[in-house]
Motif scaffolding. Structure first.
Motif, PDB file in Angstrom:
ATOM      1  N   LEU A 278       0.811  -1.221   0.000  1.00 18.01           N
ATOM      2  CA  LEU A 278       0.000   0.000   0.000  1.00 18.01           C
ATOM      3  C   LEU A 278       0.841   1.265   0.000  1.00 18.01           C
ATOM      4  O   LEU A 278       0.352   2.329  -0.356  1.00 18.01           O
ATOM      5  CB  LEU A 278      -0.942   0.011   1.207  1.00 18.01           C
ATOM      6  N   THR A 279       2.096   1.171   0.419  1.00 14.79           N
ATOM      7  CA  THR A 279       2.978   2.345   0.447  1.00 14.79           C
ATOM      8  C   THR A 279       4.284   2.005  -0.272  1.00 14.79           C
ATOM      9  O   THR A 279       4.502   0.875  -0.714  1.00 14.79           O
ATOM     10  CB  THR A 279       3.292   2.794   1.891  1.00 14.79           C
ATOM     11  N   THR A 280       5.162   2.988  -0.341  1.00 23.56           N
ATOM     12  CA  THR A 280       6.445   2.822  -1.024  1.00 23.56           C
ATOM     13  C   THR A 280       7.555   2.387  -0.067  1.00 23.56           C
ATOM     14  O   THR A 280       8.728   2.497  -0.399  1.00 23.56           O
ATOM     15  CB  THR A 280       6.848   4.148  -1.696  1.00 23.56           C
ATOM     16  N   TYR A 281       7.202   1.889   1.104  1.00 22.33           N
ATOM     17  CA  TYR A 281       8.201   1.583   2.120  1.00 22.33           C
ATOM     18  C   TYR A 281       9.234   0.576   1.625  1.00 22.33           C
ATOM     19  O   TYR A 281      10.434   0.716   1.900  1.00 22.33           O
ATOM     20  CB  TYR A 281       7.524   1.044   3.382  1.00 22.33           C
ATOM     21  N   ALA A 282       8.807  -0.433   0.885  1.00 24.28           N
ATOM     22  CA  ALA A 282       9.743  -1.454   0.409  1.00 24.28           C
ATOM     23  C   ALA A 282      10.738  -0.892  -0.601  1.00 24.28           C
ATOM     24  O   ALA A 282      11.815  -1.460  -0.799  1.00 24.28           O
ATOM     25  CB  ALA A 282       8.967  -2.618  -0.217  1.00 24.28           C
ATOM     26  N   GLU A 283      10.384   0.235  -1.231  1.00 20.64           N
ATOM     27  CA  GLU A 283      11.245   0.812  -2.260  1.00 20.64           C
ATOM     28  C   GLU A 283      12.172   1.887  -1.712  1.00 20.64           C
ATOM     29  O   GLU A 283      13.350   1.943  -2.068  1.00 20.64           O
ATOM     30  CB  GLU A 283      10.380   1.401  -3.381  1.00 20.64           C
ATOM     31  N   ASP A 284      11.636   2.764  -0.866  1.00 16.74           N
ATOM     32  CA  ASP A 284      12.437   3.908  -0.417  1.00 16.74           C
ATOM     33  C   ASP A 284      12.432   4.117   1.087  1.00 16.74           C
ATOM     34  O   ASP A 284      12.952   5.114   1.580  1.00 16.74           O
ATOM     35  CB  ASP A 284      11.953   5.190  -1.111  1.00 16.74           C
ATOM     36  N   ARG A 286       9.958   4.908   2.931  1.00 16.97           N
ATOM     37  CA  ARG A 286       8.983   5.932   3.309  1.00 16.97           C
ATOM     38  C   ARG A 286       7.574   5.351   3.223  1.00 16.97           C
ATOM     39  O   ARG A 286       7.278   4.548   2.341  1.00 16.97           O
ATOM     40  CB  ARG A 286       9.088   7.160   2.395  1.00 16.97           C
ATOM     41  N   GLN A 287       6.734   5.787   4.156  1.00 14.70           N
ATOM     42  CA  GLN A 287       5.356   5.319   4.144  1.00 14.70           C
ATOM     43  C   GLN A 287       4.487   6.261   3.301  1.00 14.70           C
ATOM     44  O   GLN A 287       3.445   6.749   3.746  1.00 14.70           O
ATOM     45  CB  GLN A 287       4.816   5.234   5.580  1.00 14.70           C
ATOM     46  N   TYR A 325       2.338  -6.157   5.363  1.00 17.31           N
ATOM     47  CA  TYR A 325       3.717  -5.717   5.576  1.00 17.31           C
ATOM     48  C   TYR A 325       3.810  -4.545   6.562  1.00 17.31           C
ATOM     49  O   TYR A 325       4.876  -3.940   6.700  1.00 17.31           O
ATOM     50  CB  TYR A 325       4.386  -5.310   4.258  1.00 17.31           C
ATOM     51  N   GLY A 326       2.722  -4.191   7.213  1.00 16.81           N
ATOM     52  CA  GLY A 326       2.718  -3.027   8.083  1.00 16.81           C
ATOM     53  C   GLY A 326       2.783  -1.715   7.327  1.00 16.81           C
ATOM     54  O   GLY A 326       3.096  -0.670   7.916  1.00 16.81           O
ATOM     55  N   GLU A 327       2.481  -1.734   6.037  1.00 11.56           N
ATOM     56  CA  GLU A 327       2.589  -0.529   5.203  1.00 11.56           C
ATOM     57  C   GLU A 327       1.278   0.253   5.243  1.00 11.56           C
ATOM     58  O   GLU A 327       0.287  -0.146   4.626  1.00 11.56           O
ATOM     59  CB  GLU A 327       2.948  -0.921   3.763  1.00 11.56           C
ATOM     60  N   GLN A 328       1.269   1.368   5.945  1.00 13.50           N
ATOM     61  CA  GLN A 328       0.085   2.212   6.059  1.00 13.50           C
ATOM     62  C   GLN A 328       0.510   3.587   6.536  1.00 13.50           C
ATOM     63  O   GLN A 328       1.625   3.784   6.996  1.00 13.50           O
ATOM     64  CB  GLN A 328      -0.947   1.584   7.002  1.00 13.50           C
ATOM     65  N   ASN A 329      -0.385   4.541   6.397  1.00 18.86           N
ATOM     66  CA  ASN A 329      -0.169   5.898   6.892  1.00 18.86           C
ATOM     67  C   ASN A 329      -1.513   6.471   7.304  1.00 18.86           C
ATOM     68  O   ASN A 329      -2.548   5.789   7.222  1.00 18.86           O
ATOM     69  CB  ASN A 329       0.537   6.763   5.838  1.00 18.86           C
ATOM     70  N   GLY A 330      -1.522   7.718   7.737  1.00 16.89           N
ATOM     71  CA  GLY A 330      -2.762   8.319   8.207  1.00 16.89           C
ATOM     72  C   GLY A 330      -3.840   8.372   7.149  1.00 16.89           C
ATOM     73  O   GLY A 330      -5.023   8.163   7.425  1.00 16.89           O
ATOM     74  N   GLN A 331      -3.458   8.654   5.902  1.00 14.19           N
ATOM     75  CA  GLN A 331      -4.440   8.721   4.826  1.00 14.19           C
ATOM     76  C   GLN A 331      -5.098   7.358   4.598  1.00 14.19           C
ATOM     77  O   GLN A 331      -6.323   7.256   4.475  1.00 14.19           O
ATOM     78  CB  GLN A 331      -3.761   9.191   3.540  1.00 14.19           C
ATOM     79  N   ILE A 332      -4.291   6.313   4.569  1.00 14.00           N
ATOM     80  CA  ILE A 332      -4.828   4.976   4.332  1.00 14.00           C
ATOM     81  C   ILE A 332      -5.682   4.525   5.513  1.00 14.00           C
ATOM     82  O   ILE A 332      -6.747   3.920   5.334  1.00 14.00           O
ATOM     83  CB  ILE A 332      -3.672   3.992   4.062  1.00 14.00           C
ATOM     84  N   ARG A 333      -5.244   4.833   6.735  1.00 18.76           N
ATOM     85  CA  ARG A 333      -6.064   4.496   7.899  1.00 18.76           C
ATOM     86  C   ARG A 333      -7.402   5.217   7.846  1.00 18.76           C
ATOM     87  O   ARG A 333      -8.428   4.672   8.262  1.00 18.76           O
ATOM     88  CB  ARG A 333      -5.332   4.869   9.193  1.00 18.76           C
ATOM     89  N   GLY A 334      -7.395   6.454   7.326  1.00 20.20           N
ATOM     90  CA  GLY A 334      -8.645   7.193   7.198  1.00 20.20           C
ATOM     91  C   GLY A 334      -9.586   6.532   6.212  1.00 20.20           C
ATOM     92  O   GLY A 334     -10.799   6.437   6.454  1.00 20.20           O
ATOM     93  N   TRP A 335      -9.062   6.080   5.081  1.00 15.63           N
ATOM     94  CA  TRP A 335      -9.909   5.390   4.099  1.00 15.63           C
ATOM     95  C   TRP A 335     -10.485   4.113   4.693  1.00 15.63           C
ATOM     96  O   TRP A 335     -11.661   3.797   4.481  1.00 15.63           O
ATOM     97  CB  TRP A 335      -9.092   5.057   2.848  1.00 15.63           C
ATOM     98  N   ALA A 336      -9.679   3.369   5.444  1.00 14.90           N
ATOM     99  CA  ALA A 336     -10.175   2.139   6.060  1.00 14.90           C
ATOM    100  C   ALA A 336     -11.233   2.444   7.119  1.00 14.90           C
ATOM    101  O   ALA A 336     -12.193   1.683   7.283  1.00 14.90           O
ATOM    102  CB  ALA A 336      -9.015   1.363   6.670  1.00 14.90           C
TER     103      ALA A 336
END
Length: 446
Positions: A278-284, A286-287, A325-336
């Motif tokens: 869901l985020t770019t954490y695996a690449e850079d 950053r969430q 993978y624990g990949e989330q941020n405030g925006q994604i938590r808001g959508w959920a």
């Protein structure tokens, strides 16, 4: 040779310098009129002062042309009264309008709510003090009345086979249907539309209250079912009902296991349908929300899993989800949250309660033997801690056979076993608050 005097090169140079300086010295040695000398001295003294005055004047002119804006007063909040009651403490205070207030007790975060008319109050607080409050400024229109959060909302109580009381559950079907419109407003109970940021009051639960020796041993299931029955047997033998997060893929591939989890009374949360990044954490590292991930994508992932669970068990998922993978941020938590889910992570930091039992390559720096996994989790266990393990794993040195050892060691240390919903309820993050939050949020889909 008569009439000629020999002169060395040095002598010639000296003679040349004297020829230059002698006339100049004669001119400078002439007497100067007193008035001229006084004028030269006065000019030398006054020049620096005149330059300084000119500089000050220029700075003053620039300051008048671009005067700085007045200092903005920082928002503030203060507790005025704490009243004990059988149902819990009532805490009241004053705060800057257009803000959200966060209440903390002796064990940490307790609950949160908006400011209405410059005041805030919290009812039924069972956490121990001393209490303190923090504040986060919002836009003026975001300050919804406190009554929009406190009273529970009426909704049907769906049938439940996860072990959680049906009256305390949220079903995605009870929320407004999703449409991929650029802007959509969810009405508040009063009928108006507020624009609170979806992530504002949607925390990431990584540990529960620390006032009791309780711990959550949670499990994710997304791929392998190897060892799952051993794990469920160990939990059943000890009468432990915990929280399990399942993907839609796992439920469809192993419907018998899904029904076993439901029959044993475990609380089942949503782990998305296909376990995507869901985020770019695996690449850079950053969430940052990954390209192509928006509210519609998150909604499809969560709804597909809920449908798979209902098809396999006839029940309804708990209002909990865990990001792959624990990949989330405030925006994604808001959508959920708009789909009816609180996010539940795991305890990290110095405690490090991630079992890393999914690492199957012994050459990896993150690999730990099954015995070391158990020893580390037992030694790092803490009040309110959330342990992350998996319901199945393809590693040769599996952790599943060592689960009884882990559970018994935690029990000997005095820990009782909790569920994620128990932690959330004690922290004031109830289903009613989640429904109220979803009804007040406005999502902006990319």
């Amino acid at each position: 040779m008569r009439g000629h005097v020999y002169c060395s090169p040095r002598c010639a140079r000296e003679d040349g310098r004297l020829a230059f300086w002698r006339p100049l010295g004669e001119r400078l040695g002439r007497p100067v009129p007193p008035r001229l000398a006084l004028a030269v001295v006065a000019l030398g003294v006054a020049a620096p002062m005149l330059l300084a005055l000119r500089t000050v004047g220029e700075l003053d002119r620039l300051s008048r042309q671009a005067s700085p804006p007045p200092l903005r007063r920082l928002p503030a909040a203060r507790i005025e009264t704490v009243t004990d009651a059988p149902s819990g403490a009532r805490i009241e205070g004053i705060a800057s309008p257009g803000s959200a207030v966060f209440l903390f007790g002796a064990a940490g975060f307790v609950t949160s709510g908006p400011v209405a008319g410059g005041r805030f109050h919290f009812e039924g607080v069972r956490e121990k003090g001393p209490y303190r409050v923090g504040i986060l400024p919002l836009s003026a229109e975001a300050a919804a009345p406190a009554s929009a959060v406190s009273p529970p909302l009426e909704r049907p109580a769906p049938a439940d086979r996860t072990g959680a009381p049906a009256e305390s559950r949220i079903s995605a079907a009870t929320l407004p249907p999703f449409t991929a419109a650029p802007h959509r407003s969810y009405p508040t109970p009063s009928g108006s539309a507020a624009s609170v940021s979806p992530s504002l009051l949607v925390p990431d639960l990584t540990r529960g209250p620390a006032d009791r020796p309780e711990i959550l041993v949670s499990f994710d299931a997304g791929s392998s079912d190897r060892g799952a029955r051993q794990i469920l047997d160990a939990l059943r033998e000890r009468g432990i009902r915990t929280t399990v997060f399942l993907t839609g893929d796992f439920i469809r591939r192993h419907p018998d296991l899904a029904r076993r989890v439901a029959k044993d009374g475990h609380e089942v949360g949503n782990h998305t349908d296909t376990h995507p990044h869901l985020t770019t954490y695996a690449e850079d590292g950053r969430q940052a929300t990954r390209r192509g991930v928006d509210r519609a994508f998150v909604a499809r992932q969560l709804r597909a899993t809920a449908e798979a669970w209902h098809a396999a068990t006839g029940g309804t998922l708990a209002p909990l989800w865990r990001a792959p993978y624990g990949e989330q941020n405030g925006q994604i938590r808001g959508w959920a949250a708009l789909e009816g889910y609180w996010h539940v992570g795991w305890t990290g930091g110095r405690a490090g309660l991630d079992g890393l039992d999914w690492v199957s390559d012994p050459s990896s720096h993150a690999y730990r033997s099954a015995g070391r996994v158990v020893d580390r989790l037992v030694s790092h266990a803490e009040n309110g801690g959330i342990i992350l393990l998996h319901l199945g794993s393809d590693r040769e040195d599996a952790v599943a056979p060592r689960l009884p050892e882990l559970l018994d060691a935690l029990a000997r240390r005095g820990f009782s076993f909790s569920r994620a919903s128990d932690f959330l309820t004690r922290m004031g993050l109830t289903d009613e608050r989640l429904l109220a939050l979803a009804s007040r949020n406005r999502s902006t889909a990319p």
